[in-house]
Design an enzyme around this catalytic site. Structure first.
Site, PDB file in Angstrom:
ATOM      1  N   TYR A 107       1.614  44.536   3.988  1.00  0.00           N
ATOM      2  CA  TYR A 107       2.562  45.090   4.831  1.00  0.00           C
ATOM      3  C   TYR A 107       3.910  45.540   4.321  1.00  0.00           C
ATOM      4  CZ  TYR A 107      -0.362  42.083   7.761  1.00  0.00           C
ATOM      5  OH  TYR A 107      -1.312  41.661   8.405  1.00  0.00           O
TER       6      TYR A 107
ATOM      7  N   HIS B 209       1.560  49.453  14.424  1.00  0.00           N
ATOM      8  CA  HIS B 209       1.094  48.634  13.256  1.00  0.00           C
ATOM      9  C   HIS B 209       1.729  49.302  11.745  1.00  0.00           C
ATOM     10  CE1 HIS B 209      -1.108  46.316  16.292  1.00  0.00           C
ATOM     11  NE2 HIS B 209      -1.595  47.396  16.599  1.00  0.00           N
TER      12      HIS B 209
HETATM   13  O1  CA2 Z   1      -0.095  45.966  10.565  1.00  0.00           O
HETATM   14  C1  CA2 Z   1       0.495  45.333  11.564  1.00  0.00           C
HETATM   15  O2  CA2 Z   1       1.556  45.666  11.746  1.00  0.00           O
HETATM   16  C2  CA2 Z   1      -0.252  44.163  12.185  1.00  0.00           C
HETATM   17  O3  CA2 Z   1       0.160  44.007  13.663  1.00  0.00           O
HETATM   18  C3  CA2 Z   1       0.223  42.851  11.641  1.00  0.00           C
HETATM   19  C4  CA2 Z   1      -0.367  41.584  11.965  1.00  0.00           C
HETATM   20  C5  CA2 Z   1      -1.812  41.662  12.252  1.00  0.00           C
HETATM   21  O4  CA2 Z   1      -2.480  40.596  12.717  1.00  0.00           O
HETATM   22  C6  CA2 Z   1      -2.225  43.057  12.840  1.00  0.00           C
HETATM   23  O5  CA2 Z   1      -3.605  43.056  12.992  1.00  0.00           O
HETATM   24  C7  CA2 Z   1      -1.873  44.170  12.232  1.00  0.00           C
HETATM   25  C8  CA2 Z   1       0.079  40.391  11.309  1.00  0.00           C
HETATM   26  C9  CA2 Z   1       1.565  40.127  11.072  1.00  0.00           C
HETATM   27  C10 CA2 Z   1       1.815  39.309  10.202  1.00  0.00           C
HETATM   28  O6  CA2 Z   1       2.868  39.419   9.366  1.00  0.00           O
HETATM   29  C11 CA2 Z   1       3.071  38.938   7.975  1.00  0.00           C
HETATM   30  C12 CA2 Z   1       3.994  39.460   7.468  1.00  0.00           C
HETATM   31  C13 CA2 Z   1       4.277  39.059   6.270  1.00  0.00           C
HETATM   32  C14 CA2 Z   1       3.388  37.959   5.830  1.00  0.00           C
HETATM   33  C15 CA2 Z   1       2.258  37.368   6.605  1.00  0.00           C
HETATM   34  C16 CA2 Z   1       2.172  37.850   7.753  1.00  0.00           C
END
Ligand code: CA2
Length: 146
Positions: A26, A104
């Site tokens: 991310y 995303h």
């Molecule tokens: O890529 C993206 O922006 C997502 O929306 C992120 C989501 C995921 O479930 C989607 O499939 C794609 C997950 C967000 C979790 O964010 C975190 C950030 C830092 C550490 C762990 C999780």
């Protein structure tokens, strides 16, 4: 309160952890960093951005309704995990006339199969994904073209 058009930027569950965990997926920007970049770009574009995050589905739905009530120009929505599960968010997007751009950081289509389905994308005007924090800036520019 400013009289500029407003664009809501709504973020779903776990995005409060951005920059603190899983930077290889991310990126290293925090949500506050992204908000700062959006505010700088919004100023150049002559709009306001209202950046929010919640871990609760109902909050996101209430904010979509609020964007309609405030006559927002657009909503940029990263519904995070709710993207792949939430009929209620799909219905909320359909229920308002404010255009919603799905955002995303990662590219869900290049990841696990359970991320390939998007209830949000099926109701949204369009989707921008895979460009890290820059996805949000691309989405803001796209919103200005609507
Ligand atoms: O890529 C993206 O922006 C997502 O929306 C992120 C989501 C995921 O479930 C989607 O499939 C794609 C997950 C967000 C979790 O964010 C975190 C950030 C830092 C550490 C762990 C999780």
């Amino acid at each position: 309160m400013s009289d500029k058009p407003v664009i809501f930027v709504l973020n779903g569950p776990n995005l409060n952890l951005l920059g603190l965990r899983e930077p290889e997926i991310y990126g290293s920007d925090t949500l506050d960093d992204i908000a700062g970049k959006l505010e700088d770009r919004a100023q150049e574009l002559g709009v306001d951005v209202e950046v929010r995050q919640s871990n609760h589905e109902g909050h996101l739905i209430d904010w979509i309704h609020e964007a309609q009530g405030d006559n927002a120009k657009a909503i940029l929505l990263n519904a995070a995990g709710f993207t792949h599960t939430s009929v209620a968010l799909h219905d909320a997007i359909k229920a308002v006339s404010v255009p919603v751009i799905e955002v995303h950081l990662s590219n869900p289509h290049a990841r696990e199969a359970f991320r390939h389905k998007s209830y949000v994308g099926e109701a949204a005007k369009g989707t921008i994904s895979g460009f890290g924090a820059f996805s949000y800036l691309l989405a803001l520019d796209a919103a200005m073209q609507l």
